[in-house]
Design an enzyme around this catalytic site. Sequence first.
Site, PDB file in Angstrom:
ATOM      1  CB  VAL A  30       7.555 -77.293 -14.688  1.00  0.00           C
ATOM      2  CG1 VAL A  30       6.581 -78.240 -15.632  1.00  0.00           C
ATOM      3  CG2 VAL A  30       8.087 -78.508 -13.338  1.00  0.00           C
ATOM      4  CE1 TYR A  81       4.274 -84.313  -5.537  1.00  0.00           C
ATOM      5  CE2 TYR A  81       5.421 -86.477  -6.122  1.00  0.00           C
ATOM      6  CZ  TYR A  81       4.804 -84.619  -6.385  1.00  0.00           C
ATOM      7  OH  TYR A  81       5.601 -84.035  -7.432  1.00  0.00           O
ATOM      8  CG  HIS A 137      13.578 -80.788  -4.224  1.00  0.00           C
ATOM      9  ND1 HIS A 137      13.297 -80.149  -5.374  1.00  0.00           N
ATOM     10  CD2 HIS A 137      13.025 -81.774  -3.631  1.00  0.00           C
ATOM     11  CE1 HIS A 137      11.529 -80.212  -5.159  1.00  0.00           C
ATOM     12  NE2 HIS A 137      11.726 -81.763  -4.234  1.00  0.00           N
TER      13      HIS A 137
HETATM   14  N1  LIG Z   1      10.224 -79.732  -9.011  1.00  0.00           N
HETATM   15  C1  LIG Z   1      10.670 -80.905  -9.406  1.00  0.00           C
HETATM   16  O1  LIG Z   1      12.467 -81.250  -9.042  1.00  0.00           O
HETATM   17  C2  LIG Z   1       9.999 -82.198 -10.634  1.00  0.00           C
HETATM   18  C3  LIG Z   1      10.634 -83.748 -10.704  1.00  0.00           C
HETATM   19  C4  LIG Z   1       9.560 -84.001 -10.995  1.00  0.00           C
HETATM   20  C5  LIG Z   1       7.907 -84.157 -11.789  1.00  0.00           C
HETATM   21  N2  LIG Z   1       8.082 -82.632 -11.440  1.00  0.00           N
HETATM   22  C6  LIG Z   1       6.344 -82.177 -10.834  1.00  0.00           C
HETATM   23  O2  LIG Z   1       6.433 -80.982 -11.790  1.00  0.00           O
HETATM   24  C7  LIG Z   1       4.736 -80.296 -11.653  1.00  0.00           C
HETATM   25  C8  LIG Z   1       5.069 -79.290 -11.028  1.00  0.00           C
HETATM   26  O3  LIG Z   1       6.411 -79.109  -9.956  1.00  0.00           O
HETATM   27  P1  LIG Z   1       6.485 -78.150 -10.059  1.00  0.00           P
HETATM   28  O4  LIG Z   1       8.150 -78.152  -9.083  1.00  0.00           O
HETATM   29  O5  LIG Z   1       6.807 -76.339 -11.478  1.00  0.00           O
HETATM   30  O6  LIG Z   1       6.223 -77.525  -9.069  1.00  0.00           O
HETATM   31  P2  LIG Z   1       6.155 -75.588  -7.707  1.00  0.00           P
HETATM   32  O7  LIG Z   1       6.865 -74.553  -8.311  1.00  0.00           O
HETATM   33  O8  LIG Z   1       5.296 -75.967  -6.833  1.00  0.00           O
HETATM   34  O9  LIG Z   1       4.524 -75.000  -8.633  1.00  0.00           O
HETATM   35  C9  LIG Z   1       3.258 -75.739  -8.701  1.00  0.00           C
HETATM   36  C10 LIG Z   1       2.494 -75.103  -8.983  1.00  0.00           C
HETATM   37  O10 LIG Z   1       1.382 -75.579  -8.945  1.00  0.00           O
HETATM   38  C11 LIG Z   1       0.164 -74.034  -8.305  1.00  0.00           C
HETATM   39  N3  LIG Z   1      -0.526 -75.156  -7.267  1.00  0.00           N
HETATM   40  C12 LIG Z   1      -0.367 -75.313  -5.944  1.00  0.00           C
HETATM   41  N4  LIG Z   1      -1.649 -76.405  -5.594  1.00  0.00           N
HETATM   42  C13 LIG Z   1      -2.450 -75.501  -6.529  1.00  0.00           C
HETATM   43  C14 LIG Z   1      -4.116 -74.927  -6.571  1.00  0.00           C
HETATM   44  N5  LIG Z   1      -4.732 -75.830  -5.161  1.00  0.00           N
HETATM   45  N6  LIG Z   1      -4.446 -74.297  -7.200  1.00  0.00           N
HETATM   46  C15 LIG Z   1      -4.025 -73.908  -8.126  1.00  0.00           C
HETATM   47  N7  LIG Z   1      -2.528 -73.962  -7.973  1.00  0.00           N
HETATM   48  C16 LIG Z   1      -1.892 -74.631  -7.512  1.00  0.00           C
HETATM   49  C17 LIG Z   1       1.370 -73.266  -7.038  1.00  0.00           C
HETATM   50  O11 LIG Z   1       1.293 -72.437  -6.775  1.00  0.00           O
HETATM   51  P3  LIG Z   1       0.905 -71.710  -5.047  1.00  0.00           P
HETATM   52  O12 LIG Z   1       2.596 -71.478  -5.554  1.00  0.00           O
HETATM   53  O13 LIG Z   1       0.903 -70.575  -5.379  1.00  0.00           O
HETATM   54  O14 LIG Z   1       0.234 -73.049  -4.547  1.00  0.00           O
HETATM   55  C18 LIG Z   1       2.042 -73.449  -8.277  1.00  0.00           C
HETATM   56  O15 LIG Z   1       2.354 -72.201  -8.828  1.00  0.00           O
HETATM   57  C19 LIG Z   1       4.466 -81.217 -10.356  1.00  0.00           C
HETATM   58  O16 LIG Z   1       3.102 -82.529 -11.104  1.00  0.00           O
HETATM   59  C20 LIG Z   1       4.973 -82.516  -9.948  1.00  0.00           C
HETATM   60  O17 LIG Z   1       5.004 -83.334  -9.636  1.00  0.00           O
HETATM   61  C21 LIG Z   1       8.688 -82.160 -10.971  1.00  0.00           C
END
Ligand SMILES: NC(=O)c1ccc[n+]([C@@H]2O[C@H](COP(=O)([O-])OP(=O)(O)OC[C@H]3O[C@@H](n4cnc5c(N)ncnc54)[C@H](OP(=O)(O)O)[C@@H]3O)[C@@H](O)[C@H]2O)c1
Length: 332
Positions: free
Chosen positions: A16, A137, A180
Amino acid sequence: MELSAPIYVAGHRGLVGSALVRRLHSGGYTNLILRTHSELDLTERRAVRELLESERPEYIFLAAAKVGGILANSTHPAEFIGQNLMIQTNIIHEAHRIGVRRLLFLGSSCIYPKHAPQPMKEEHLLTGPLEFTNRPYSVAKIAGIEMCWAYNRQFGTRFLAVMPTNLFGPGDRYDLHDSHVVPALLRKMYEAKVEGAKEVIVWGSGTPRREFLYSADAADACVFLMNLPDDALDGILQDSMPPMVNVGCGKDITIRELAELIADIVGFKGRLVFDLSKPDGTPRKLLDTSRLAALGWMPQTPLRDGLMKAYRDFSENVTKSARPTVVSTELP
Ligand SMILES: NC(=O)c1ccc[n+]([C@@H]2O[C@H](COP(=O)([O-])OP(=O)(O)OC[C@H]3O[C@@H](n4cnc5c(N)ncnc54)[C@H](OP(=O)(O)O)[C@@H]3O)[C@@H](O)[C@H]2O)c1
């Protein structure tokens, strides 16, 4: 948002967050504040405070989170609740302290009860028990929504939470334990094609219905919501209801249809075998997106086009790195 406004995208390397950065850059926003996880651990309150006090963002997209599939959620439940609570609490509280104009918190459709009526409306929040596997979560995400709501009521902040459906797109995770269903199927089909396999096994019956949204569309919806005029935003940020908006495309398809579509895009000509010994999960998960539609936003990318772009990204970036041999097609 003015084009020169300081905008912090937390989690900018994620699925995202990276889509948000691309959307903001292409929209002409020039003053993005970005820190990688290794530069700034968002679970550290002091580090978050120092960043926000020194950079003074006016807008914050909170897209950093500990995210994963069913297996990761089941094996690391403490991390999924603990890290997410810390990240979002730190950012939401410190954002209030420095007086940001607006904050957008990324929630997830898994906050809705396991047996919520379909399609799921914002008012279904906290109306029934959650799915057990990702309950820690989901509870963290619900706490984030409640924090936005409580800060808005007590301090007059403009913090909004968005609940996206299942997302996919460039920079998705294709690794063994965390993927996923879309990235897992892309990888499985690709590997089967390359290896000349005759069949690909898909978990479950293929009958569950799920909704999918291309990450660029989700990012566009987030920027649209962040840019709402004050009166439109205040219409959502009322004391009487949680400050949240579903983000989806409003349409669902069966896992079988999704698998057939991905096979066609990847060029896998073999058979799809549905493994009935694996769980199906909820029969249907679809968001009611009428609140977002009423505000004037619609997705732009048809599912097939989005999947083709995701496959291109997978082919160009992931297949050049080491290929794992096994993937699960965990249903979200
Ligand atoms: N993917 C989906 O299908 C989906 C659907 C609905 C909602 N969302 C929501 O959208 C948001 C982002 O999801 P995403 O899919 O983009 O996840 P993602 O690809 O895992 O990205 C999350 C990011 O947060 C960073 N992060 C995690 N822990 C951290 C910390 N302690 N300090 C600094 N950075 C940190 C990660 O860095 P590292 O990788 O380096 O740890 C990564 O860059 C989430 O809140 C999720 O619930 C996602």
